[in-house]
Design a protein around this motif. Structure first.
Motif, PDB file in Angstrom:
ATOM      1  N   ARG A 168      16.158   0.050 100.620  1.00 51.88           N
ATOM      2  CA  ARG A 168      16.039   0.105  99.984  1.00 51.88           C
ATOM      3  C   ARG A 168      14.585   0.658  99.543  1.00 51.88           C
ATOM      4  N   ARG A 169      14.863   1.097  98.420  1.00 53.42           N
ATOM      5  CA  ARG A 169      13.294   1.877  97.537  1.00 53.42           C
ATOM      6  C   ARG A 169      12.568   0.810  96.907  1.00 53.42           C
ATOM      7  N   ALA A 208      15.146  13.554  90.850  1.00 53.71           N
ATOM      8  CA  ALA A 208      15.415  12.582  91.671  1.00 53.71           C
ATOM      9  C   ALA A 208      14.859  11.633  92.993  1.00 53.71           C
ATOM     10  N   ILE A 209      13.095  12.103  93.159  1.00 46.49           N
ATOM     11  CA  ILE A 209      12.131  11.768  93.329  1.00 46.49           C
ATOM     12  C   ILE A 209      11.861  10.417  92.449  1.00 46.49           C
ATOM     13  N   VAL A 210      11.403  11.386  91.406  1.00 41.83           N
ATOM     14  CA  VAL A 210      11.203  10.307  90.537  1.00 41.83           C
ATOM     15  C   VAL A 210      12.347   9.153  90.160  1.00 41.83           C
ATOM     16  N   LYS A 211      13.124   9.566  90.215  1.00 42.72           N
ATOM     17  CA  LYS A 211      14.899   8.135  89.912  1.00 42.72           C
ATOM     18  C   LYS A 211      14.020   7.374  90.991  1.00 42.72           C
ATOM     19  N   LEU A 212      14.257   7.799  92.157  1.00 42.57           N
ATOM     20  CA  LEU A 212      13.820   6.882  93.211  1.00 42.57           C
ATOM     21  C   LEU A 212      12.702   5.631  92.990  1.00 42.57           C
ATOM     22  N   LEU A 213      11.376   6.377  93.001  1.00 41.60           N
ATOM     23  CA  LEU A 213      10.593   6.172  92.915  1.00 41.60           C
ATOM     24  C   LEU A 213      10.025   4.773  91.668  1.00 41.60           C
ATOM     25  N   ASN A 214      11.076   5.087  90.516  1.00 45.25           N
ATOM     26  CA  ASN A 214      10.993   3.896  89.507  1.00 45.25           C
ATOM     27  C   ASN A 214      12.394   2.845  89.442  1.00 45.25           C
ATOM     28  N   GLU A 215      12.894   3.063  90.385  1.00 45.28           N
ATOM     29  CA  GLU A 215      14.253   2.143  90.705  1.00 45.28           C
ATOM     30  C   GLU A 215      12.963   1.090  92.194  1.00 45.28           C
ATOM     31  N   GLY A 216      12.255   1.908  93.067  1.00 40.82           N
ATOM     32  CA  GLY A 216      11.205   1.124  93.689  1.00 40.82           C
ATOM     33  C   GLY A 216      10.488   1.184  92.834  1.00 40.82           C
ATOM     34  N   LYS A 217       9.683   1.228  91.889  1.00 36.68           N
ATOM     35  CA  LYS A 217       8.822  -0.014  90.596  1.00 36.68           C
ATOM     36  C   LYS A 217       7.208   0.505  91.032  1.00 36.68           C
ATOM     37  N   ILE A 218       7.740   1.703  91.613  1.00 38.66           N
ATOM     38  CA  ILE A 218       5.642   2.353  92.209  1.00 38.66           C
ATOM     39  C   ILE A 218       6.087   3.789  91.529  1.00 38.66           C
ATOM     40  N   MET A 219       6.695   4.402  90.118  1.00 39.46           N
ATOM     41  CA  MET A 219       6.036   5.259  89.721  1.00 39.46           C
ATOM     42  C   MET A 219       4.818   5.158  88.860  1.00 39.46           C
ATOM     43  N   ASN A 220       4.857   4.058  88.295  1.00 36.81           N
ATOM     44  CA  ASN A 220       3.457   3.658  87.640  1.00 36.81           C
ATOM     45  C   ASN A 220       2.657   3.543  88.732  1.00 36.81           C
ATOM     46  N   PHE A 225      -2.082   4.506  95.558  1.00 36.62           N
ATOM     47  CA  PHE A 225      -1.789   4.578  97.001  1.00 36.62           C
ATOM     48  C   PHE A 225      -2.959   5.655  97.546  1.00 36.62           C
ATOM     49  N   PHE A 226      -3.993   5.828  96.742  1.00 34.78           N
ATOM     50  CA  PHE A 226      -5.256   6.473  96.623  1.00 34.78           C
ATOM     51  C   PHE A 226      -6.272   5.907  97.260  1.00 34.78           C
ATOM     52  N   PRO A 227      -7.435   6.181  97.624  1.00 39.28           N
ATOM     53  CA  PRO A 227      -8.315   4.914  98.428  1.00 39.28           C
ATOM     54  C   PRO A 227      -9.183   4.806  97.168  1.00 39.28           C
ATOM     55  N   SER A 228     -10.191   3.677  96.777  1.00 41.41           N
ATOM     56  CA  SER A 228     -10.271   3.393  95.595  1.00 41.41           C
ATOM     57  C   SER A 228     -11.375   4.613  94.950  1.00 41.41           C
ATOM     58  N   PRO A 229     -12.862   5.487  96.609  1.00 37.72           N
ATOM     59  CA  PRO A 229     -13.450   6.300  95.799  1.00 37.72           C
ATOM     60  C   PRO A 229     -12.637   7.715  94.543  1.00 37.72           C
ATOM     61  N   LYS A 230     -11.084   7.171  95.269  1.00 36.70           N
ATOM     62  CA  LYS A 230     -10.628   8.443  94.777  1.00 36.70           C
ATOM     63  C   LYS A 230      -9.661   8.777  93.229  1.00 36.70           C
ATOM     64  N   ARG A 231      -9.434   6.941  93.011  1.00 34.58           N
ATOM     65  CA  ARG A 231      -8.550   6.457  92.167  1.00 34.58           C
ATOM     66  C   ARG A 231      -9.024   7.538  90.561  1.00 34.58           C
ATOM     67  N   THR A 232      -9.208   8.391  90.528  1.00 35.74           N
ATOM     68  CA  THR A 232      -9.599   9.134  89.439  1.00 35.74           C
ATOM     69  C   THR A 232      -7.934  10.063  88.966  1.00 35.74           C
ATOM     70  N   PRO A 233      -8.090  11.054  87.324  1.00 34.62           N
ATOM     71  CA  PRO A 233      -6.957  11.664  87.294  1.00 34.62           C
ATOM     72  C   PRO A 233      -7.787  12.844  87.968  1.00 34.62           C
ATOM     73  N   GLU A 234      -8.509  13.428  88.405  1.00 34.34           N
ATOM     74  CA  GLU A 234      -9.136  14.373  88.892  1.00 34.34           C
ATOM     75  C   GLU A 234      -8.541  14.662  90.061  1.00 34.34           C
ATOM     76  N   ALA A 235      -8.730  13.727  91.150  1.00 29.59           N
ATOM     77  CA  ALA A 235      -8.403  13.898  92.176  1.00 29.59           C
ATOM     78  C   ALA A 235      -6.816  13.468  92.350  1.00 29.59           C
ATOM     79  N   PHE A 236      -6.424  13.236  92.020  1.00 26.73           N
ATOM     80  CA  PHE A 236      -5.313  12.622  91.659  1.00 26.73           C
ATOM     81  C   PHE A 236      -4.633  13.633  91.340  1.00 26.73           C
TER      82      PHE A 236
END
Length: 488
Positions: A168-169, A208-220, A225-236
């Protein structure tokens, strides 16, 4: 008196049923694994495997040993899937761990055989599928304790199981529950490895990967998944580019932009409605004060004759209150524009999307359920005239300042948005040129942009109708010496 012995009761033909007792067999997972591994060593063809399973039915209790079943094919019988990993156990060849550990030839073909067999097992024995979710979660949470080859195998097997829809996704959401692994970067590393395996081993396109992630509700939730200090658009952005997953990065950014655009629409709708309510309250208070003044004058009667209220003072007070109200509105608009700018910078939202989102947000304030089309048309014109320039002008000017040669790009996008909206909403279909003229007079759209739109920027929706509507405006622009504040 004769005495006769009583006859004995005969039980002939009567079956005495005894109560069945629960006979508990001794657990023998080792025997289960040995029998099943011996079967798959002979053949991995599903028909052959199930034929042999039927022959050894007494030794293969799949319900009882469901976890050991998955551990055998995924982890090679090492116990990694059931929390009893044994480092000295050699994984069987017919497993992901075995393929990676022994570096067997033609690994992709072997993995395909395993997946095909597992899919058939799940089809014939559906009770195995729920257990898979549990063993995968355990494996993902503990894979950092395994050697590197087993970690690689874990990412590969998850990718294959996701691609063939055995897994399951939603299982990927379980990775977000391990906060310690997220902060250490382990979960991000695993997720990245799974994405790479989906592309390289499973031949999955980015879509297909994006569809999989959307079905698993984690695309957004990729940022989570990033460590707290790296949760920035630049690090992403830097991470996905470094890992060669730019396609996924672009899609993720576009989705984020769509989310922000929708958020802006809702914010504009709420802002305008709130301001309108405050104005109504202000008008009611003003009317109440005027009524009180009139009542006081009437009550005073002849006593204040010749000493009436100074009209100049009254006018001055009203003017002051009006100026204060206007200042409050301006402050609220400036504060709101600062919020919009922050949202724009957060995901790099271009001016065209921002202006279009503001326009659509204004349209959300209209009661489209009203029966009269003329009422809707007038409401659209009023809300754009009142709130369009103060909310849009700054962003239209920024676009021009940033890129003088293509400064009209955002404004052109706005015109196309107005066109599409007028096409979809029949009550304002004929109001297109009126709305454009209002935006032109409010310094949101320039004359050159209107001309460019009429030549090559007209969208496909209602193209001929809207192009015909704009002709009088262009003719008026040709003869108008300069922009004026006259009537429309």
């Amino acid at each position: 008196m004769s005495s006769s012995k009583p006859q004995k009761v005969s039980l002939a033909g009567v079956v005495i049923r005894q109560r069945k007792r629960d006979v508990k067999t001794i657990a023998n997972p080792t025997g289960f694994k040995e029998t099943l591994s011996a079967i798959v060593e002979q053949s991995m063809a599903p028909d052959d495997v199930f034929k042999l399973c039927d022959q050894y039915e007494d030794e293969l209790d799949f319900r009882r040993y469901d976890e050991y079943f998955w551990d055998l094919f995924l982890a090679g019988g090492t116990g990694a899937c059931i929390g009893k990993f044994e480092d000295d156990v050699t994984p069987i060849n017919q497993s992901f761990f075995g393929i990676e550990k022994k570096e067997l030839p033609k690994p992709q073909e072997l993995k395909a055989e395993i997946v095909t067999l597992l899919r058939e097992f799940v089809r014939r024995k559906p009770f195995l599928e729920p257990t898979l979710q549990k063993v995968i979660e355990m494996l993902l949470n503990s894979s950092s304790l395994l050697e590197e080859k087993y970690q690689t195998a874990t990412k590969s097997l998850v990718a294959h199981l996701l691609a063939c829809r055995i897994l399951r996704r939603e299982c990927l959401q379980a990775m977000l529950r391990n906060e310690a692994a997220i902060e250490s970067g382990q979960m991000l590393q695993q997720l990245t490895g799974i994405f790479k395996a989906l592309q390289t081993e499973c031949n999955q396109e980015v879509s297909a990967i994006v569809k999989l992630l959307n079905e698993g509700k984690i695309m957004n939730r990729l940022m989570d998944f990033f460590p707290s200090p790296k949760r920035t658009p630049e690090a992403f952005a830097e991470h996905w580019k470094k890992e060669g997953l730019q396609g996924l990065l672009v899609v993720a950014q576009n989705i984020k932009k769509k989310e922000q655009a929708q958020k802006i629409k809702n914010m504009v709708e709420e802002f305008v409605k709130r301001r309108n309510e405050e104005e109504e309250d202000y008008d009611e208070d003003d009317n109440d004060e005027n009524d009180e003044d009139e009542e006081e004058d009437e009550a005073a009667g002849s006593k204040k004759k010749g000493k009436g209220k100074d009209s100049a003072t009254s006018s001055s007070v009203a003017s002051k209150r009006s100026a204060q109200q206007q200042q409050r509105v301006e402050d609220a608009v400036n504060e709101f524009l600062a919020e919009l700018t922050e949202l724009q910078d957060e995901v790099g939202l271009d001016g065209g999307i921002l202006l279009s989102s503001i326009f659509e947000g204004l349209m959300l304030t209209i009661d489209w359920k009203s029966k009269k089309a003329s009422v809707k048309a007038e409401a659209a014109a009023q809300v754009v005239r009142k709130w369009g320039p103060p909310l849009m002008k700054r962003f239209a000017e920024v676009e021009r300042a940033d890129d003088p040669t293509h400064g009209g790009a955002a404004q052109l996008s706005l015109m196309q948005c107005v066109q599409n909206y007028c096409y979809e909403k029949s009550p304002i279909t004929k109001e297109f040129v009126r709305l454009v003229h209002i935006l032109y007079m409010g310094d949101v759209i320039e004359e050159d942009v209107i001309r460019e739109w009429s030549k090559k920027g007209v969208g496909s929706k209602g193209k001929d109708s809207f192009k015909k509507q704009i002709v009088p405006l262009i003719e008026w622009l040709d003869i108008a010496p300069e922009k004026s504040t006259g009537a429309e």
